[in-house]
Design a protein around this motif. Structure first.
Motif, mmCIF file in Angstrom:
data_model
loop_
_atom_site.group_PDB
_atom_site.id
_atom_site.type_symbol
_atom_site.label_atom_id
_atom_site.label_comp_id
_atom_site.label_asym_id
_atom_site.label_seq_id
_atom_site.Cartn_x
_atom_site.Cartn_y
_atom_site.Cartn_z
ATOM 1 N N ARG A 254 40.114 28.270 52.258
ATOM 2 C CA ARG A 254 40.982 27.272 51.653
ATOM 3 C C ARG A 254 40.756 27.224 50.139
ATOM 4 O O ARG A 254 39.627 27.206 49.672
ATOM 5 C CB ARG A 254 40.727 25.893 52.277
ATOM 6 C CG ARG A 254 41.654 24.828 51.751
ATOM 7 C CD ARG A 254 41.749 23.625 52.650
ATOM 8 N NE ARG A 254 40.475 23.056 53.025
ATOM 9 C CZ ARG A 254 40.350 21.871 53.598
ATOM 10 N NH1 ARG A 254 41.414 21.145 53.866
ATOM 11 N NH2 ARG A 254 39.169 21.426 53.939
ATOM 12 N N PHE A 255 41.842 27.235 49.381
ATOM 13 C CA PHE A 255 41.878 27.159 47.920
ATOM 14 C C PHE A 255 41.387 28.440 47.227
ATOM 15 O O PHE A 255 41.230 28.443 46.012
ATOM 16 C CB PHE A 255 41.072 25.959 47.379
ATOM 17 C CG PHE A 255 41.464 24.644 47.987
ATOM 18 C CD1 PHE A 255 42.780 24.220 47.964
ATOM 19 C CD2 PHE A 255 40.525 23.838 48.601
ATOM 20 C CE1 PHE A 255 43.153 23.002 48.528
ATOM 21 C CE2 PHE A 255 40.888 22.623 49.168
ATOM 22 C CZ PHE A 255 42.203 22.210 49.133
ATOM 23 N N TYR A 256 41.182 29.506 47.996
ATOM 24 C CA TYR A 256 40.776 30.762 47.349
ATOM 25 C C TYR A 256 42.005 31.512 46.840
ATOM 26 O O TYR A 256 43.011 31.644 47.549
ATOM 27 C CB TYR A 256 39.999 31.666 48.317
ATOM 28 C CG TYR A 256 39.571 32.962 47.661
ATOM 29 C CD1 TYR A 256 38.425 33.001 46.882
ATOM 30 C CD2 TYR A 256 40.337 34.124 47.780
ATOM 31 C CE1 TYR A 256 38.034 34.170 46.242
ATOM 32 C CE2 TYR A 256 39.954 35.291 47.155
ATOM 33 C CZ TYR A 256 38.809 35.311 46.380
ATOM 34 O OH TYR A 256 38.431 36.463 45.747
ATOM 35 N N ARG A 257 41.907 32.021 45.613
ATOM 36 C CA ARG A 257 42.983 32.816 45.043
ATOM 37 C C ARG A 257 42.395 34.088 44.458
ATOM 38 O O ARG A 257 41.325 34.076 43.838
ATOM 39 C CB ARG A 257 43.737 32.041 43.956
ATOM 40 C CG ARG A 257 44.300 30.714 44.446
ATOM 41 C CD ARG A 257 45.401 30.221 43.541
ATOM 42 N NE ARG A 257 46.577 31.068 43.639
ATOM 43 C CZ ARG A 257 47.374 31.371 42.621
ATOM 44 N NH1 ARG A 257 47.102 30.921 41.419
ATOM 45 N NH2 ARG A 257 48.430 32.129 42.803
ATOM 46 N N GLY A 258 43.092 35.198 44.667
ATOM 47 C CA GLY A 258 42.609 36.491 44.200
ATOM 48 C C GLY A 258 42.587 36.590 42.687
ATOM 49 O O GLY A 258 43.307 35.881 41.974
ATOM 50 N N SER A 259 41.743 37.507 42.206
ATOM 51 C CA SER A 259 41.587 37.670 40.763
ATOM 52 C C SER A 259 42.830 38.237 40.096
ATOM 53 O O SER A 259 43.012 38.088 38.878
ATOM 54 C CB SER A 259 40.389 38.590 40.476
ATOM 55 O OG SER A 259 40.587 39.856 41.109
ATOM 56 N N ASN A 260 43.703 38.890 40.875
ATOM 57 C CA ASN A 260 44.894 39.507 40.281
ATOM 58 C C ASN A 260 46.149 38.651 40.434
ATOM 59 O O ASN A 260 47.258 39.120 40.196
ATOM 60 C CB ASN A 260 45.139 40.888 40.895
ATOM 61 C CG ASN A 260 45.386 40.824 42.398
ATOM 62 O OD1 ASN A 260 44.915 39.914 43.061
ATOM 63 N ND2 ASN A 260 46.123 41.789 42.910
ATOM 64 N N VAL A 261 46.002 37.360 40.842
ATOM 65 C CA VAL A 261 47.180 36.499 40.996
ATOM 66 C C VAL A 261 47.035 35.195 40.206
ATOM 67 O O VAL A 261 47.743 34.228 40.462
ATOM 68 C CB VAL A 261 47.447 36.174 42.481
ATOM 69 C CG1 VAL A 261 47.745 37.435 43.252
ATOM 70 C CG2 VAL A 261 46.271 35.429 43.108
ATOM 71 N N THR A 262 46.128 35.180 39.236
ATOM 72 C CA THR A 262 45.888 33.947 38.489
ATOM 73 C C THR A 262 47.091 33.541 37.636
ATOM 74 O O THR A 262 47.193 32.382 37.215
ATOM 75 C CB THR A 262 44.652 34.114 37.580
ATOM 76 O OG1 THR A 262 44.816 35.299 36.779
ATOM 77 C CG2 THR A 262 43.381 34.254 38.418
#
Length: 306
Positions: A254-262
């Protein structure tokens, strides 16, 4: 004198034996009560009512109080479930009530941009459209955040037509796809699955929204189904930016976002919510992806009731 001493010793030994027997009886009695209490606790944990012997014993008093605790807990659980259902219904109603005017604002702003040619009016119409889109995005994310709470995800699966679920999900993302000129190609079958209609629609909507968000303009998203003995596998295939291999084990947090979608809007809730819904109806999902090589999401839905 000797007989007197022997008598005294005998009395002492007899008293020691009696005391030992009393201590052993007392220990056994306490142990029996402890075991009885533990058995009653096990019955409570298994959801069974406790039989009460209405007498003056300590067992009866303990059983009566344990039953009162169980009853209070049951009543509190019923109240909590009722409040949860009210909140879920309220959130759903608010979402649907807001979505229609927001969609209309976006549509009218787009039509206004086509009509006005003056630069100032065009810019104003463009700002209205963009802010309406932002408001719609935050409304969706707020709804997902509330749904992500375990107590609100209450699935009631039954045998449903997979095509019905997929058509509704594709219709929900149709506007997003049109804005990026992305074609969503879905093959429909006559497969049936054991799933909650509304929540499973939410699962596929979230996945397809992600595919659209992270895919370049003018590309295609392919949806197809594969029939297995116990499951139906639905594949959502895009040609987007993909997920770095070292981050693929974290994307369901939950609430994790990839480094290439910031640089993209989002709070990292959609995939977490999708996995929790599937888990509650005995389904699961897999991700196959490579950086800049697109992503394939595989959703496995049970074919049978359990």
């Amino acid at each position: 004198m000797r007989i007197y001493i022997i008598s005294i010793i005998s009395i002492i030994i007899l008293n020691v034996i009696i005391i030992s027997l009393v201590i052993r009886w007392y220990r056994n009695n306490i142990l029996r009560q402890y075991n009885n209490f533990l058995n009653k606790a096990d019955e409570i944990l298994s959801g069974k009512p406790i039989d009460i012997m209405y007498d003056e014993s300590i067992d009866s008093a303990i059983s009566e109080r344990l039953n009162r605790i169980v009853e209070i807990s049951r009543m509190q659980k019923e109240v909590a479930e009722e409040e949860r259902d009210i909140i879920k219904s309220l959130l759903s109603n608010i979402s649907h009530q807001i979505r229609t005017p927001l969609t209309n604002i976006t549509l009218y702003a787009g039509l206004l941009k086509d009509e006005v040619k003056e630069s100032s009016a065009f810019r104003l119409a463009d700002k209205i459209e963009k802010n309406a889109e932002k408001l719609e995005f935050f409304m969706k994310e707020l709804l997902k955040s509330s749904y992500a709470e375990q107590e609100i995800i209450s699935v009631k699966p039954k045998i449903v037509e997979l095509d019905k679920v997929m058509k509704k999900s594709c219709q929900s993302v149709e506007l997003d796809a049109m804005k990026k000129n992305i074609h969503v190609s879905s093959e429909y079958t006559n497969y049936k699955v054991f799933a909650d209609l509304k929540w499973t629609e939410e699962v596929f909507t979230n996945i397809i929204e992600n595919a659209i968000k992270y895919s370049p303009n003018g590309t295609e998203i392919i949806i197809k189904s594969i029939l297995y003995e116990s499951f139906v596998c639905v594949q959502i295939i895009d040609n987007g930016i993909g997920i770095p291999e070292q981050e693929q084990g974290k994307i369901f947090q939950r609430f994790y976002r990839g480094s290439n979608v910031t640089d993209k809007q989002g709070f990292g809730i959609g995939l977490y919510l999708a996995r929790e819904v599937l888990r509650k109806q005995q389904g699961y999902m897999k991700i196959k992806s490579g950086l800049n090589n697109g992503t394939t999401v595989e959703v496995f839905l049970s074919r049978r009731a359990f």
